[in-house]
Design an enzyme around this catalytic site. Structure first.
Site, PDB file in Angstrom:
ATOM      1  N   HIS A   4     -26.823  36.925  52.016  1.00  0.00           N
ATOM      2  CA  HIS A   4     -27.200  35.519  51.770  1.00  0.00           C
ATOM      3  C   HIS A   4     -25.959  34.652  51.966  1.00  0.00           C
ATOM      4  O   HIS A   4     -24.843  35.064  51.636  1.00  0.00           O
ATOM      5  CB  HIS A   4     -27.729  35.345  50.339  1.00  0.00           C
ATOM      6  CG  HIS A   4     -28.515  34.085  50.149  1.00  0.00           C
ATOM      7  ND1 HIS A   4     -27.909  32.882  49.914  1.00  0.00           N
ATOM      8  CD2 HIS A   4     -29.835  33.846  50.225  1.00  0.00           C
ATOM      9  CE1 HIS A   4     -28.842  31.941  49.811  1.00  0.00           C
ATOM     10  NE2 HIS A   4     -30.025  32.493  49.991  1.00  0.00           N
ATOM     11  N   ASP A  57     -36.293  37.875  49.947  1.00  0.00           N
ATOM     12  CA  ASP A  57     -37.258  38.424  50.914  1.00  0.00           C
ATOM     13  C   ASP A  57     -37.382  39.934  50.845  1.00  0.00           C
ATOM     14  O   ASP A  57     -38.284  40.507  51.463  1.00  0.00           O
ATOM     15  CB  ASP A  57     -36.840  38.007  52.338  1.00  0.00           C
ATOM     16  CG  ASP A  57     -36.934  36.502  52.512  1.00  0.00           C
ATOM     17  OD1 ASP A  57     -35.892  35.866  52.733  1.00  0.00           O
ATOM     18  OD2 ASP A  57     -38.043  35.973  52.379  1.00  0.00           O
TER      19      ASP A  57
END
Ligand code: SDX
Length: 431
Positions: A308, A366
């Site tokens: 991320h 996700d």
């Protein structure tokens, strides 16, 4: 109030520039460079905006080091455990948690906007039978200004509010219609006696032939997924919405731009890519081969659902979803869901590997969301659509925030030009 500054020295010319330091209520201070070019003729360079704050915002705050996510100051863990999605939508848009009567009024307003103009059905039916639902969603949302042009005076706060309500109400109906189109079933109309999440599941899974009542667990699981995906600061799709809005484009066009950006596998398309990856890995024995591929610079393969830009710790949303996976799978599907087992082993192996540890790559939102969507009977090509349903609230909140900012200006980044210097046209006979 005295403004702290930083000094920039141009060592080529010896010139010094004092730039103001800006500090929000939380987060790192920012050097205000808005006057730098005018004062010094110098640009700054930051591809991917790793070190650049694009705006002020009061909506969401992320602490990537601590793995903290706040919506209007409320920790995501508390909202996930106690709030409804429309309650969170109200909070993100208006800035405060609603009272009981405010929430009831908001739910009623949204409920009254869930239907689509009947002519949109013929537009929907024009899509190829196996069009990806995201292609349908981005096209239909972009077309809404052709149907709802009675509230597009974007400088009128009431018009902005009506468009915001329409988007939050209609995107789930369009999402479900896109799904129905992709499986060749008739569109199911929304029902005013169902709550927001139950209505979305109803529009996806009911048929004209029989009643469909979503289970309370499925409704709660979807409510959680939508809350966790509702907003996330200036991510790629939200920044896309803000840049489109900065030119004065209508809200439906701006949200369609956000949907388009979200579709990418590096962003909202990752949830679909995670399931494809887990399916390809297939068995625990194959994990080392794929970890090696993810580490191989010559191999474009990346561990989808890992890493991320901001979180250099566990994504708090992934942590919540990981815990819920057990419960949802236990009650909605077979507990020994092979993909979930595989995902947990993959996470365990990756998080003990130096490559991922050194780069502080952790599972993101996700990584587990697709497993829960699958357990709810939602097909893989609808995962990013579900993400878009949730993030529509965040995009709308940011759109409203920037449109009410009197200092809002068109976004127009500069560049470092590396093309040819000036040269004269050559007649074709001389080339
Ligand atoms: C979302 O921004 C948001 O807030 C997004 C989001 C939201 O709610 O809006 O949180 C939702 O988009 C989550 C992210 C979903 N995407 C994925 O899961 C796709 C896989 N992840 C990556 O592509 C990547 O981690 C990003 C895009 C998420 C972040 O990319 P960055 O910050 O630009 O990091 P990078 O590409 O510069 O990587 C740094 C290093 C590189 O290695 P080196 O060149 O330093 O040797 O880490 C490596 C990368 O190769 N790396 C990975 C990796 N992610 C980064 N290596 C293998 N697998 C990965 N998943």
């Amino acid at each position: 109030m005295s403004t702290e500054t930083v000094t920039v020295i141009n060592n080529l010319t010896g010139e010094r520039y004092e730039l103001p330091l800006r500090q929000g209520t939380l987060g790192p201070p920012a050097v205000d460079i808005s006057s730098l070019y005018q004062e010094s003729g110098l640009l700054t360079y930051d591809p991917g905006f790793m070190s650049t704050a694009s705006c002020h915002s009061s909506i969401t705050y992320i602490d990537g080091e601590q793995g903290i996510l706040l919506y209007r100051g409320y920790p995501i863990e508390q909202l996930a455990a106690k709030a409804s999605f429309l309650e969170v939508a109200y909070l993100l848009i208006y800035g405060e948690l609603p009272t009981a009567s405010e929430l009831a009024d908001f739910e009623q307003v949204i409920r009254r906007h869930t239907m689509l103009n009947e002519n949109l059905k013929s537009f929907l039916n024009g899509f190829h039978y196996d069009a990806h639902p995201m292609a349908i969603l981005v096209g239909v949302v972009g077309s809404l200004s052709a149907f709802y042009h009675d509230s597009l005076r974007i400088n009128d706060p009431r018009h902005r509010e009506i468009s915001a309500h329409r988007l939050i109400a209609k995107v789930p109906t369009i999402a479900a219609a896109a799904y129905k189109h992709s499986i060749g079933e008739p569109i199911i109309y929304p029902r005013n006696d169902l709550r927001y999440c139950a209505n979305l599941l109803h529009m996806m899974f009911a048929t004209p032939c029989e009643e469909y009542r979503p289970s309370l667990l499925a409704e709660r699981a979807l409510n959680l997924l939508l809350i966790l995906h509702a907003d996330h600061e200036q991510n790629a799709s939200t920044s896309t919405v803000r840049l489109a809005a900065s030119s004065g484009a209508n809200p439906f066009a701006c949200i369609a731009a956000g949907i388009a950006s979200l579709w990418g596998p590096a962003h909202g398309g990752a949830n679909e890519a995670v399931i494809a990856m887990l399916t390809e890995i297939g068995r625990v024995e194959n994990i080392p081969k794929y970890i090696a591929k993810a580490k191989d610079k010559d191999d474009p393969f990346r561990l989808m659902g890992f890493g991320h830009r901001v979180y250099k710790n566990y994504d708090p949303r992934a942590k919540i979803l990981r815990e819920v996976c057990h419960q949802v799978l236990g009650e909605l599907a077979d507990t020994n869901n092979p993909l979930f087992e595989l995902a947990m082993r993959l996470e365990e192996i990756a998080l003990s590997d130096d490559y991922f540890i050194e780069r502080r790559l952790y599972p993101n939102v996700d990584f587990y969301s697709g497993i829960i969507y699958q357990a709810l009977g939602i097909p893989r090509n609808m995962f990013t659509v579900m993400f878009a349903v949730a993030r529509t609230v965040g995009w709308v909140a940011h759109w409203l925030e920037m449109m009410s900012d009197p200092n809002n200006r068109i976004g127009r980044p500069r560049q470092i030009y590396r093309g040819p210097v000036k040269r004269d046209y050559l007649p074709i006979s001389q080339r």
